[in-house]
Design a protein around this motif. Structure first.
Motif, PDB file in Angstrom:
ATOM      1  N   THR A   1      38.175   8.369 -30.459  1.00 46.38           N
ATOM      2  CA  THR A   1      39.148   7.301 -30.733  1.00 46.38           C
ATOM      3  C   THR A   1      40.019   7.618 -31.954  1.00 46.38           C
ATOM      4  N   LEU A   2      39.833   8.807 -32.499  1.00 43.44           N
ATOM      5  CA  LEU A   2      40.533   9.170 -33.744  1.00 43.44           C
ATOM      6  C   LEU A   2      42.049   9.015 -33.630  1.00 43.44           C
ATOM      7  N   SER A   3      42.623   9.555 -32.563  1.00 46.56           N
ATOM      8  CA  SER A   3      44.083   9.536 -32.465  1.00 46.56           C
ATOM      9  C   SER A   3      44.624   8.127 -32.205  1.00 46.56           C
ATOM     10  N   GLU A   4      43.798   7.226 -31.687  1.00 46.61           N
ATOM     11  CA  GLU A   4      44.261   5.846 -31.504  1.00 46.61           C
ATOM     12  C   GLU A   4      44.120   5.044 -32.796  1.00 46.61           C
ATOM     13  N   ARG A   5      43.118   5.390 -33.591  1.00 42.99           N
ATOM     14  CA  ARG A   5      42.830   4.589 -34.787  1.00 42.99           C
ATOM     15  C   ARG A   5      43.541   5.066 -36.038  1.00 42.99           C
ATOM     16  N   ILE A   6      43.800   6.367 -36.088  1.00 44.36           N
ATOM     17  CA  ILE A   6      44.419   6.942 -37.282  1.00 44.36           C
ATOM     18  C   ILE A   6      45.781   7.512 -36.918  1.00 44.36           C
ATOM     19  N   ARG A   7      46.782   7.095 -37.682  1.00 40.67           N
ATOM     20  CA  ARG A   7      48.140   7.571 -37.438  1.00 40.67           C
ATOM     21  C   ARG A   7      48.848   7.826 -38.750  1.00 40.67           C
ATOM     22  N   GLN A   8      50.027   8.434 -38.630  1.00 36.73           N
ATOM     23  CA  GLN A   8      50.842   8.598 -39.807  1.00 36.73           C
ATOM     24  C   GLN A   8      51.298   7.229 -40.309  1.00 36.73           C
ATOM     25  N   CYS A   9      51.224   7.024 -41.619  1.00 41.90           N
ATOM     26  CA  CYS A   9      51.733   5.785 -42.204  1.00 41.90           C
ATOM     27  C   CYS A   9      53.223   5.662 -41.883  1.00 41.90           C
ATOM     28  N   GLU A  10      53.623   4.477 -41.455  1.00 45.16           N
ATOM     29  CA  GLU A  10      55.010   4.276 -41.048  1.00 45.16           C
ATOM     30  C   GLU A  10      55.984   4.367 -42.215  1.00 45.16           C
TER      31      GLU A  10
ATOM     32  N   SER B   1      50.244  -1.576 -36.078  1.00 46.19           N
ATOM     33  CA  SER B   1      51.043  -0.835 -37.055  1.00 46.19           C
ATOM     34  C   SER B   1      50.127  -0.118 -38.036  1.00 46.19           C
ATOM     35  N   ALA B   2      50.641   0.910 -38.665  1.00 52.09           N
ATOM     36  CA  ALA B   2      49.843   1.751 -39.554  1.00 52.09           C
ATOM     37  C   ALA B   2      50.521   1.871 -40.911  1.00 52.09           C
ATOM     38  N   ILE B   3      49.967   1.176 -41.912  1.00 56.51           N
ATOM     39  CA  ILE B   3      50.466   1.260 -43.289  1.00 56.51           C
ATOM     40  C   ILE B   3      49.296   1.713 -44.151  1.00 56.51           C
ATOM     41  N   CYS B   4      49.484   2.779 -44.908  1.00 57.68           N
ATOM     42  CA  CYS B   4      48.360   3.357 -45.656  1.00 57.68           C
ATOM     43  C   CYS B   4      47.994   2.524 -46.883  1.00 57.68           C
ATOM     44  N   ALA B   5      46.858   2.855 -47.484  1.00 57.22           N
ATOM     45  CA  ALA B   5      46.336   2.100 -48.624  1.00 57.22           C
ATOM     46  C   ALA B   5      47.278   2.171 -49.826  1.00 57.22           C
ATOM     47  N   VAL B   6      47.931   3.317 -50.021  1.00 54.76           N
ATOM     48  CA  VAL B   6      48.839   3.459 -51.164  1.00 54.76           C
ATOM     49  C   VAL B   6      50.050   2.539 -50.985  1.00 54.76           C
ATOM     50  N   CYS B   7      50.596   2.516 -49.777  1.00 57.12           N
ATOM     51  CA  CYS B   7      51.774   1.674 -49.520  1.00 57.12           C
ATOM     52  C   CYS B   7      51.429   0.182 -49.573  1.00 57.12           C
ATOM     53  N   ARG B   8      50.176  -0.151 -49.257  1.00 62.69           N
ATOM     54  CA  ARG B   8      49.777  -1.556 -49.295  1.00 62.69           C
ATOM     55  C   ARG B   8      49.466  -2.038 -50.701  1.00 62.69           C
ATOM     56  N   ASP B   9      49.287  -1.104 -51.627  1.00 63.58           N
ATOM     57  CA  ASP B   9      48.890  -1.436 -52.995  1.00 63.58           C
ATOM     58  C   ASP B   9      50.099  -1.934 -53.792  1.00 63.58           C
ATOM     59  N   ASN B  10      50.148  -3.239 -54.052  1.00 66.53           N
ATOM     60  CA  ASN B  10      51.304  -3.835 -54.724  1.00 66.53           C
ATOM     61  C   ASN B  10      51.390  -3.524 -56.210  1.00 66.53           C
ATOM     62  N   ARG B  11      50.316  -2.970 -56.772  1.00 70.24           N
ATOM     63  CA  ARG B  11      50.352  -2.644 -58.198  1.00 70.24           C
ATOM     64  C   ARG B  11      51.087  -1.329 -58.460  1.00 70.24           C
ATOM     65  N   ARG B  12      51.414  -0.638 -57.387  1.00 69.80           N
ATOM     66  CA  ARG B  12      52.119   0.634 -57.526  1.00 69.80           C
ATOM     67  C   ARG B  12      53.577   0.407 -57.918  1.00 69.80           C
ATOM     68  N   ASP B  13      54.118   1.337 -58.695  1.00 70.47           N
ATOM     69  CA  ASP B  13      55.506   1.272 -59.102  1.00 70.47           C
ATOM     70  C   ASP B  13      56.393   1.762 -57.951  1.00 70.47           C
TER      71      ASP B  13
END
Ligand SMILES: [Zn+2]
Length: 204
Positions: free
Chosen positions: A48-57, A70-82
């Motif tokens: 199921t890897l290719s269905e569950r893991i994708r490039q962050c949009e 949709s696929a948004i990575c942990a870094v992009c979801r982190d609002n504390r980032r500049d």
């Protein structure tokens, strides 16, 4: 000497980076004789890897596909980032290396490949349009070019500096210190941290 199916498994395992024929054989024998549960768990994850893991949009890092598809990575979801600071890397491994250094408080963009005339990779093969869109939409003020200090990495950095000059952002290049031709992935955290904090502005 070995069943066909097991030999097929060995051939598949041997295609993984850093795994030779002997190691592949050791893995296959271990999975089939001693670690039945592991083989099942691995099989489940892999199927199921290719269905569950994708490039962050947003940044092309790896991300888990959510319930809405949709696929948004942990870094992009982190609002504390500049959001004004964007670090461009060649591969996901390089993103992880920069993260380990602790010197990056912004976000990333993963190119996926480097400019490589010898291998037939030209500017059209790089995700330049996505990168420009990211910069505009996020209001990025500074782009740090953290491609590796190899011939292809430098050529890519030059191209990006030129392309991004029209967008009105500051473009900087990580300082030397990472050995030439070296991989960011194998640079120690302190060296890489210094290379990032000692980055220099480049003119497009
Ligand atoms: Zn992302």
């Amino acid at each position: 000497m070995l069943p066909d199916r097991l030999r097929a498994l060995i051939q598949l395992l041997a295609r993984l980076p850093g795994v030779g024929e002997k190691t592949a054989q050791r893995y296959a024998l271990f999975l089939s004789s001693e670690a039945e549960g592991l083989a099942r768990d691995l099989g489940g994850e892999l199927s199921t890897l290719s269905e569950r893991i994708r490039q962050c949009e947003r940044c092309r890092n790896l991300a888990e596909v959510d319930a809405h598809g949709s696929a948004i990575c942990a870094v992009c979801r982190d609002n504390r980032r500049d959001a004004a600071l964007l670090c461009v890397v060649a591969r996901v491994q390089d993103l992880l290396a920069v993260e380990r250094s602790g010197a990056m408080r912004g976000r990333y963009f993963v190119l996926g490949r480097l400019l490589s005339p010898l291998d037939g990779v030209g500017p059209d093969e790089l995700p330049l349009r996505e990168l420009s869109a990211r910069i505009r939409e996020d209001g990025v003020k500074e782009v740090i070019l953290a491609t590796p200090p190899s011939v292809d990495g430098e050529a890519t950095a030059l191209l990006l500096a030129r392309e991004l000059a029209t967008l009105g952002v500051n473009v900087s290049r990580i300082a030397s210190g990472v050995p030439h031709g070296g991989d960011l992935e194998f640079s120690d955290q302190i060296t890489l941290g210094r290379a990032i904090s000692g980055r220099r502005s480049v003119a497009g």
